[in-house]
Structure formats: structure tokens, C-alpha cells
Design a protein around this motif. Sequence first.
Motif, PDB file in Angstrom:
ATOM      1  N   VAL A 191       0.853  -1.194   0.000  1.00  0.00           N
ATOM      2  CA  VAL A 191       0.000   0.000   0.000  1.00  0.00           C
ATOM      3  C   VAL A 191       0.889   1.245   0.000  1.00  0.00           C
ATOM      4  CG1 VAL A 191      -1.836   1.260   1.198  1.00  0.00           C
ATOM      5  CG2 VAL A 191      -1.750  -1.235   1.347  1.00  0.00           C
ATOM      6  N   ASP A 192       0.463   2.286  -0.701  1.00  0.00           N
ATOM      7  CA  ASP A 192       1.165   3.570  -0.678  1.00  0.00           C
ATOM      8  C   ASP A 192       0.424   4.508   0.278  1.00  0.00           C
ATOM      9  OD1 ASP A 192       2.283   6.066  -1.137  1.00  0.00           O
ATOM     10  OD2 ASP A 192       2.453   5.796  -3.304  1.00  0.00           O
ATOM     11  N   PRO A 193       1.048   4.910   1.399  1.00  0.00           N
ATOM     12  CA  PRO A 193       0.366   5.761   2.378  1.00  0.00           C
ATOM     13  C   PRO A 193       0.084   7.171   1.884  1.00  0.00           C
ATOM     14  CG  PRO A 193       2.672   5.463   2.976  1.00  0.00           C
ATOM     15  CD  PRO A 193       2.406   4.535   1.828  1.00  0.00           C
ATOM     16  N   GLN A 194       0.582   7.537   0.700  1.00  0.00           N
ATOM     17  CA  GLN A 194       0.160   8.797   0.103  1.00  0.00           C
ATOM     18  C   GLN A 194      -1.328   8.769  -0.216  1.00  0.00           C
ATOM     19  OE1 GLN A 194       3.343  10.730  -2.698  1.00  0.00           O
ATOM     20  NE2 GLN A 194       3.289   8.536  -3.147  1.00  0.00           N
ATOM     21  N   PHE A 195      -1.855   7.580  -0.454  1.00  0.00           N
ATOM     22  CA  PHE A 195      -3.255   7.432  -0.859  1.00  0.00           C
ATOM     23  C   PHE A 195      -4.124   6.815   0.232  1.00  0.00           C
ATOM     24  CE2 PHE A 195      -0.644   7.293  -4.710  1.00  0.00           C
ATOM     25  CZ  PHE A 195      -1.184   8.355  -5.402  1.00  0.00           C
ATOM     26  N   VAL A 196      -3.577   5.847   0.949  1.00  0.00           N
ATOM     27  CA  VAL A 196      -4.282   5.252   2.089  1.00  0.00           C
ATOM     28  C   VAL A 196      -3.363   5.367   3.298  1.00  0.00           C
ATOM     29  CG1 VAL A 196      -5.305   3.171   3.073  1.00  0.00           C
ATOM     30  CG2 VAL A 196      -5.557   3.630   0.635  1.00  0.00           C
TER      31      VAL A 196
END
Length: 236
Positions: A191-196
Motif C-alpha cells: 500500500v502507498d500511504p500517500q493514498f491510504v
Amino acid sequence: MNLSRTQVWSAAYASFGPLWEFVRARRFVAELIFGVTIVSQVHDHLWDSTTLTFRKALNKYVKDGQRLLDLGTGHIGVLAIYCAKHRNVDVVAVDINERFVENARKVASASNAGRIDFLISEWFSNVSGRFDLVVCNIPYIPSGFGRKNSHHRNLHSEVWDGGDTGCRHIETVLSEAPGYLSPGGRLLLGVDPQFVPRSSTLAQLERIPGLVLEEIINTLTSPSEIYVIRANGSLR
């Protein structure tokens, strides 16, 4: 001013986004990093920042003799092929898109990958048995953002669309994973924490009995994180 890791990467993408998209659409780059031989492709999205972080996680957790499942393998099958070429593993790779599965099979053959069984499946719907390791570069881009972004808008939506908050598929995969993991088996969720945000992913995980977070893997070269999630039971 102290910026978080996510804020730094967001600023970098804002400045170098077009260059980044150009680089990751080059076949030779994917071949150099992941050892795939791309003889054909369905679209220009060959890998992303999460795929890059997965290399570190796979190098640590993929072991000889494992049964491994690659959920949402995509049209190149990058993660499945990388595992099959570096370890003696039995791999099942699935995707909901039939064209993706057909193309990934061609790429795997050209890449001289090991045992990979490619199947059409909506996540676990056509999967049977249990696995020592499940890997999933999950779609996590919120629908609204993706529709406004020209790069994502021009791709097949199943590659990126994570629903309104980006968590739709995260919730599905986490809720179904315990039924497919061997005792002590692991789910590697990218997962990319920029989005989630990390807090949102962890909140989803806390709702699922039978799973426990073991560690979060990240790298200096990517904003994405790999959540190493273990099925309750003794470690292998």
C-alpha cells in the motif's frame, strides 16, 4: 519544518511525476530490476513504487519449498515471476482480467520462470488450498483521485481503483486471507500511504481475527509500504 516521509514523497512526485511515469514505462528498466522478459504488454503500467518495495519484502520472506499466491498479478506478472526465478517455489498467480492473465503467462514463459499456475480469479474466488505466502500489490488509489489523474484515467481501472477511500479491496483481501493462509503463513500487502494512510490500513487489519501485524517494510527508494501480516499460529 519537519516533513513526514509521506509528505516528502508527495512533494517529489509533484516535481518529478512525468519523469517517473516515463521511467516505469520502459521495458528495459523492468527487465533490469525484476528479471522479466517483456515480449508483450496490455498497457504501459509495467510496475510502480509498491512493486519496488516488494523486492525487499520478497527477498526476506520467500523461501524454497513454499506454496505462494500472487493476488492481482497484472499483465506482466512481475511479482510471481520474480519469486519463481529466485526461489524454488510453487506459485499460483491470479487476476480478474483475462487479457492480463494471458499476457502474464507469455511473459513468464519468455522469462524462463519456474512453476507458475496462472488463473482468472477475483481475488480468492477461484483459488483453492492454503499458502505459506500470499503477496498482493493491491489497488489503493481513491476513485475520485484516479478519475482526475490523466495517468490513472487512461489505465484499466482494476489496476488502480480502490474505491472511495482506497480501502475497498484492502478490506476484502484482509477478511478472506485467513481462510487461505497456512498456520503461521504470511500475507504481504503493498500500500502507498500517500493514498491510504497507515492508520486506515491498520484499522482495517484490527477488525480481522486470526491476523496479526508482524512488521512494516519500506525503502529509501519508494514511498510504499509492505505490511507483513501473519496468520495466528507458530512461526515457520
